[in-house]
Design a protein around this motif. Structure first.
Motif, PDB file in Angstrom:
ATOM      1  N   TYR A 211       4.366  97.440  63.271  1.00 17.13           N
ATOM      2  CA  TYR A 211       5.164  96.305  62.813  1.00 17.13           C
ATOM      3  C   TYR A 211       5.621  96.533  61.378  1.00 17.13           C
ATOM      4  O   TYR A 211       5.198  97.484  60.705  1.00 17.13           O
TER       5      TYR A 211
ATOM      6  N   LYS B 190       5.318  91.190  64.843  1.00 17.05           N
ATOM      7  CA  LYS B 190       3.879  90.916  64.845  1.00 17.05           C
ATOM      8  C   LYS B 190       3.602  89.440  64.621  1.00 17.05           C
ATOM      9  O   LYS B 190       4.248  88.779  63.819  1.00 17.05           O
TER      10      LYS B 190
ATOM     11  N   TYR C 186       2.482  91.839  69.401  1.00 14.39           N
ATOM     12  CA  TYR C 186       3.467  92.698  68.768  1.00 14.39           C
ATOM     13  C   TYR C 186       4.747  92.760  69.609  1.00 14.39           C
ATOM     14  O   TYR C 186       4.859  92.127  70.646  1.00 14.39           O
TER      15      TYR C 186
END
Length: 282
Positions: free
Chosen positions: A33, A159, A164
């Motif tokens: 992320y 995220k 995610y």
């Protein structure tokens, strides 16, 4: 093939079309992320977000959904319970009727906030491939509502908690302080396909940014001129990709009836077979 009330679109808009060269690959299993905490707050009431996306697994397969953006209580995601889009901040503002299930094509999402508007329907808008999607929930924020976007707390792309994104993102813009039009970022070509358009509107504001993912060693590099760079976590040079809305790559199709021993990864470019057969990559 409805998706949020219209067809999934990708491809070239012709010889003079705007070309996107690079994207960033996010891998759910690797917990990859981007994150940034602004040093000073921007405009939390008026802003525009635009990004092209390609998902490589269904949200309902993740155990937590797929997260586009999260800051405090502001969350933009697709749910693991029903594959539907949720845009919320302390309560549900937008919930899509359509489900995110195409794991082979690109689509564009544009989210526009302008909560000082006196007309409730003008305060928070979402477009998928240039059109307003069909929604099961369509609520307006209160007048002068403050989102956590552009606040001085962690802003996360891909995220929320232990959830995610899985897939690709390209041409990510956040315009701080201005409610732009969806037509500033895309257009319909001669074949009726919604395609990327170069953003030339400038004025990114205090917390605004443009991520074009052109630097493989610095995927969070802000190309807006504002210097609002992002920190990449669990990402390396291999997470830069030439798979883009104007150059859609062939990838393994997550929706194919796979053997239980096969696991797709790395943006559906690779698979591993626990049964002992040879692993393969595209």
């Amino acid at each position: 093939m409805p998706f949020f009330g219209q067809g999934m679109q990708f491809g070239s808009g012709g010889a003079d079309a705007y070309s996107i060269d690079k994207s960033c690959m996010f891998d759910f299993a690797s917990a990859s992320y981007l994150t940034r905490t602004p040093g000073s707050a921007g405009n939390r009431r008026t802003w525009t977000m635009s990004v092209w996306l390609k998902v490589t697994r269904k949200p309902s397969s993740t155990g937590g959904g797929l997260v586009l953006y999260q800051a405090g209580s502001t969350e933009f995601r697709w749910s693991d319970s029903n594959d539907q889009m949720y845009l919320n901040d302390g309560g549900f503002f937008k919930v899509s009727t359509g489900k995110l299930r195409d794991t082979t094509g690109w689509f564009h999402i544009c989210i526009i906030a302008d909560t000082p508007q006196s007309t409730a329907s003008e305060r928070f808008k979402v477009y998928i491939n240039g059109a307003v999607p069909t929604l099961t929930t369509d609520n307006a924020p209160s007048q002068n509502f403050d989102f956590d976007i552009n606040d001085t707390q962690a802003q996360n792309i891909g995220k929320e908690g232990s959830n995610y994104w899985d897939g690709y993102m390209a041409e990510f813009h956040l315009i701080d302080g201005t409610a732009k039009a969806v037509g500033d970022f895309g257009e319909t070509n001669d074949e009726g396909v919604w395609v990327p358009k170069e953003y030339t509107g400038g004025g990114y504001g205090t917390c605004g940014f443009h991520l074009d993912f052109a630097e493989s060693n610095d995927l969070g590099d802000d190309n807006s001129g504002q210097g609002n760079d992002w920190t990449a976590t669990n990402m390396g040079t291999s997470h830069q990709s030439s798979d883009s809305p104007t150059n859609n790559h062939c990838t393994w199709n997550y929706n194919y009836d796979l053997e239980s021993s096969i696991t797709l990864s790395e943006g559906c470019q690779n698979y591993t077979n626990s049964a002992g057969s040879q692993d393969k990559a595209l």
